[in-house]
Design a protein around this motif. Structure first.
Motif, PDB file in Angstrom:
ATOM      1  N   VAL A 124      45.908  16.042  44.327  1.00  0.00           N
ATOM      2  CA  VAL A 124      45.546  17.322  44.960  1.00  0.00           C
ATOM      3  C   VAL A 124      44.077  17.645  44.701  1.00  0.00           C
ATOM      4  O   VAL A 124      43.347  18.066  45.613  1.00  0.00           O
ATOM      5  CB  VAL A 124      46.456  18.455  44.442  1.00  0.00           C
ATOM      6  CG1 VAL A 124      45.911  19.819  44.846  1.00  0.00           C
ATOM      7  CG2 VAL A 124      47.874  18.281  44.975  1.00  0.00           C
ATOM      8  N   ILE A 127      41.703  15.396  46.706  1.00  0.00           N
ATOM      9  CA  ILE A 127      41.630  15.902  48.081  1.00  0.00           C
ATOM     10  C   ILE A 127      40.699  17.099  48.157  1.00  0.00           C
ATOM     11  O   ILE A 127      39.854  17.196  49.057  1.00  0.00           O
ATOM     12  CB  ILE A 127      43.039  16.251  48.601  1.00  0.00           C
ATOM     13  CG1 ILE A 127      43.852  14.976  48.810  1.00  0.00           C
ATOM     14  CG2 ILE A 127      42.954  17.057  49.907  1.00  0.00           C
ATOM     15  CD1 ILE A 127      45.321  15.219  49.104  1.00  0.00           C
ATOM     16  N   GLU A 128      40.819  18.018  47.200  1.00  0.00           N
ATOM     17  CA  GLU A 128      39.970  19.204  47.222  1.00  0.00           C
ATOM     18  C   GLU A 128      38.484  18.831  47.100  1.00  0.00           C
ATOM     19  O   GLU A 128      37.639  19.402  47.787  1.00  0.00           O
ATOM     20  CB  GLU A 128      40.372  20.173  46.109  1.00  0.00           C
ATOM     21  CG  GLU A 128      39.491  21.412  45.988  1.00  0.00           C
ATOM     22  CD  GLU A 128      39.411  22.239  47.261  1.00  0.00           C
ATOM     23  OE1 GLU A 128      38.456  23.045  47.368  1.00  0.00           O
ATOM     24  OE2 GLU A 128      40.280  22.098  48.160  1.00  0.00           O
ATOM     25  N   ILE A 144      44.314  17.592  56.526  1.00  0.00           N
ATOM     26  CA  ILE A 144      44.935  16.833  55.441  1.00  0.00           C
ATOM     27  C   ILE A 144      46.266  16.297  55.954  1.00  0.00           C
ATOM     28  O   ILE A 144      47.054  17.035  56.559  1.00  0.00           O
ATOM     29  CB  ILE A 144      45.187  17.703  54.196  1.00  0.00           C
ATOM     30  CG1 ILE A 144      43.942  18.524  53.827  1.00  0.00           C
ATOM     31  CG2 ILE A 144      45.643  16.832  53.027  1.00  0.00           C
ATOM     32  CD1 ILE A 144      42.733  17.726  53.494  1.00  0.00           C
ATOM     33  N   THR A 154      50.219  16.793  50.416  1.00  0.00           N
ATOM     34  CA  THR A 154      49.588  17.595  51.472  1.00  0.00           C
ATOM     35  C   THR A 154      50.030  19.057  51.357  1.00  0.00           C
ATOM     36  O   THR A 154      49.205  19.988  51.401  1.00  0.00           O
ATOM     37  CB  THR A 154      49.960  17.033  52.853  1.00  0.00           C
ATOM     38  OG1 THR A 154      49.426  15.705  52.969  1.00  0.00           O
ATOM     39  CG2 THR A 154      49.426  17.892  53.983  1.00  0.00           C
ATOM     40  N   HIS A 157      48.440  20.685  48.266  1.00  0.00           N
ATOM     41  CA  HIS A 157      47.047  21.097  48.461  1.00  0.00           C
ATOM     42  C   HIS A 157      46.987  22.401  49.244  1.00  0.00           C
ATOM     43  O   HIS A 157      46.195  23.305  48.925  1.00  0.00           O
ATOM     44  CB  HIS A 157      46.228  20.019  49.178  1.00  0.00           C
ATOM     45  CG  HIS A 157      44.776  20.372  49.267  1.00  0.00           C
ATOM     46  ND1 HIS A 157      44.252  21.130  50.301  1.00  0.00           N
ATOM     47  CD2 HIS A 157      43.742  20.144  48.419  1.00  0.00           C
ATOM     48  CE1 HIS A 157      42.956  21.311  50.099  1.00  0.00           C
ATOM     49  NE2 HIS A 157      42.621  20.715  48.951  1.00  0.00           N
ATOM     50  N   HIS A 158      47.828  22.521  50.259  1.00  0.00           N
ATOM     51  CA  HIS A 158      47.875  23.773  51.021  1.00  0.00           C
ATOM     52  C   HIS A 158      48.253  24.944  50.127  1.00  0.00           C
ATOM     53  O   HIS A 158      47.630  26.020  50.189  1.00  0.00           O
ATOM     54  CB  HIS A 158      48.879  23.648  52.162  1.00  0.00           C
ATOM     55  CG  HIS A 158      49.197  24.952  52.814  1.00  0.00           C
ATOM     56  ND1 HIS A 158      48.312  25.629  53.616  1.00  0.00           N
ATOM     57  CD2 HIS A 158      50.313  25.734  52.754  1.00  0.00           C
ATOM     58  CE1 HIS A 158      48.858  26.757  54.033  1.00  0.00           C
ATOM     59  NE2 HIS A 158      50.076  26.847  53.521  1.00  0.00           N
ATOM     60  N   HIS A 160      47.948  25.295  46.817  1.00  0.00           N
ATOM     61  CA  HIS A 160      47.031  25.600  45.720  1.00  0.00           C
ATOM     62  C   HIS A 160      45.595  25.854  46.169  1.00  0.00           C
ATOM     63  O   HIS A 160      44.847  26.544  45.457  1.00  0.00           O
ATOM     64  CB  HIS A 160      47.070  24.476  44.684  1.00  0.00           C
ATOM     65  CG  HIS A 160      48.346  24.442  43.909  1.00  0.00           C
ATOM     66  ND1 HIS A 160      48.599  25.302  42.860  1.00  0.00           N
ATOM     67  CD2 HIS A 160      49.461  23.668  44.037  1.00  0.00           C
ATOM     68  CE1 HIS A 160      49.803  25.054  42.375  1.00  0.00           C
ATOM     69  NE2 HIS A 160      50.352  24.080  43.073  1.00  0.00           N
ATOM     70  N   PHE A 161      45.192  25.314  47.332  1.00  0.00           N
ATOM     71  CA  PHE A 161      43.806  25.486  47.763  1.00  0.00           C
ATOM     72  C   PHE A 161      43.682  26.025  49.195  1.00  0.00           C
ATOM     73  O   PHE A 161      42.878  26.918  49.446  1.00  0.00           O
ATOM     74  CB  PHE A 161      43.036  24.159  47.651  1.00  0.00           C
ATOM     75  CG  PHE A 161      42.785  23.737  46.231  1.00  0.00           C
ATOM     76  CD1 PHE A 161      41.774  24.330  45.485  1.00  0.00           C
ATOM     77  CD2 PHE A 161      43.564  22.760  45.635  1.00  0.00           C
ATOM     78  CE1 PHE A 161      41.534  23.946  44.168  1.00  0.00           C
ATOM     79  CE2 PHE A 161      43.347  22.370  44.319  1.00  0.00           C
ATOM     80  CZ  PHE A 161      42.321  22.965  43.584  1.00  0.00           C
ATOM     81  N   TYR A 167      47.066  21.050  58.258  1.00  0.00           N
ATOM     82  CA  TYR A 167      47.853  20.204  57.369  1.00  0.00           C
ATOM     83  C   TYR A 167      49.004  19.599  58.156  1.00  0.00           C
ATOM     84  O   TYR A 167      49.726  20.327  58.844  1.00  0.00           O
ATOM     85  CB  TYR A 167      48.423  21.023  56.200  1.00  0.00           C
ATOM     86  CG  TYR A 167      47.371  21.514  55.234  1.00  0.00           C
ATOM     87  CD1 TYR A 167      47.098  20.815  54.060  1.00  0.00           C
ATOM     88  CD2 TYR A 167      46.639  22.671  55.501  1.00  0.00           C
ATOM     89  CE1 TYR A 167      46.133  21.263  53.173  1.00  0.00           C
ATOM     90  CE2 TYR A 167      45.668  23.128  54.617  1.00  0.00           C
ATOM     91  CZ  TYR A 167      45.414  22.413  53.459  1.00  0.00           C
ATOM     92  OH  TYR A 167      44.450  22.853  52.580  1.00  0.00           O
TER      93      TYR A 167
END
Length: 274
Positions: A124, A127-128, A144, A154, A157-158, A160-161, A167
């Motif tokens: 994650v 990716i960020e 992503i 994926t 990440h959505h 948390h960020f 996505y």
């Protein structure tokens, strides 16, 4: 094959692991392979990424993550994005999770729940960092994507960020624990973990509440109706009414449906500025 969680299921949440991770990112200087080190709660892990195609800042970027035990890690990526056979109108990054250098690495890595959570957290955060790199390069459209394990990442990440524009989690939902505890894949899990540690595994690997707490209009999931590993009805339910696209495939056949996966990704490429 050595079983998942055979050495224990003591772990913080993925969010807690994320706060522990310190990444040493390389300078990105053109297409090619990049290695990186991550200090984590379970020790130093290595990960990597490939800048497979760079066509310029006016093009969108796709950051893709592979599936579990996918070695070589670009197997599915090359099927979805056959850049030497057809034109793909995007800058393309591929992320390699910890424990995916080879199968020996993977078999060692899956021995604890903490290792799995740390692996998710590192991916994650990689990716960020790639999203940040793309923004620094003035790329205005970032998507992503990932298949199976990569689809769960994926979604993480959505949650948390949510710093990308779109996505497309493929063959993945928000109840990752179900794949380990109740699907056909559960035979790969140590019996003691299933019988005694199920609650711990669910506490770490269920992401439904985190997803439900956010704005999810930029998430476009795709599930396979006949999937026995990432079970269709359970994972569709995990999205709690959020729209889900469906293909008439199983898990393996879905992962190999490159044309359909590619179409789903490209159909949801963000079109406006961020």
């Amino acid at each position: 094959m050595p079983k998942y969680f055979r050495d224990g299921a003591e772990s913080g949440t993925v969010g807690e692991h994320l706060r522990e991770v310190e990444l040493t990112m390389p300078a990105i200087e053109g297409e090619g392979e990049y290695e990186l080190a991550a200090a984590t709660a379970v020790g130093e892990l290595d990960a990597g990424f490939r800048l497979a195609q760079w066509i310029g800042e006016n093009a969108p970027a796709v950051i893709y993550h592979h599936g579990a035990a996918e070695t070589p890690y670009d197997y599915g990526f090359k099927g979805i994005f056959p850049i030497h056979k057809m034109e793909i109108p995007a800058n393309l990054f591929l992320v390699r999770a910890p424990f995916h250098r080879n199968m020996k690495d993977f078999k060692s890595g899956i021995r604890t729940l903490a290792n799995i959570a740390a692996m998710l957290a590192v991916s994650v955060l990689v990716i960020e960092r790639l999203v940040q790199h793309c923004r620094e390069k003035k790329i205005e459209r970032i998507l992503i994507a990932g298949t199976s394990l990569g689809g769960f990442i994926t979604n993480l990440h959505h949650i948390h960020f949510n710093s990308a524009d779109s996505y497309t989690p493929l063959l993945a939902g928000l109840a990752m624990e179900d794949a380990y505890l109740d699907s056909a894949y559960s035979k790969a899990v140590d019996p003691r973990a299933r019988e005694e540690w199920a609650d711990r595994i669910k506490a770490v690997l269920n992401f439904e509440d985190g997803f439900a707490a956010g704005e999810n209009g930029n998430v476009f999931p795709l599930l396979a109706r006949h999937d026995r590993l990432v079970r269709y009805e359970r994972q569709k339910e995990s999205y709690r009414g959020h729209p889900v696209s469906t293909i008439e495939k199983g898990h393996a056949t879905g992962a190999l449906s490159y044309k359909q996966l590619r179409a789903h990704i490209l159909d949801h490429m963000p079109s406006g500025s961020s």
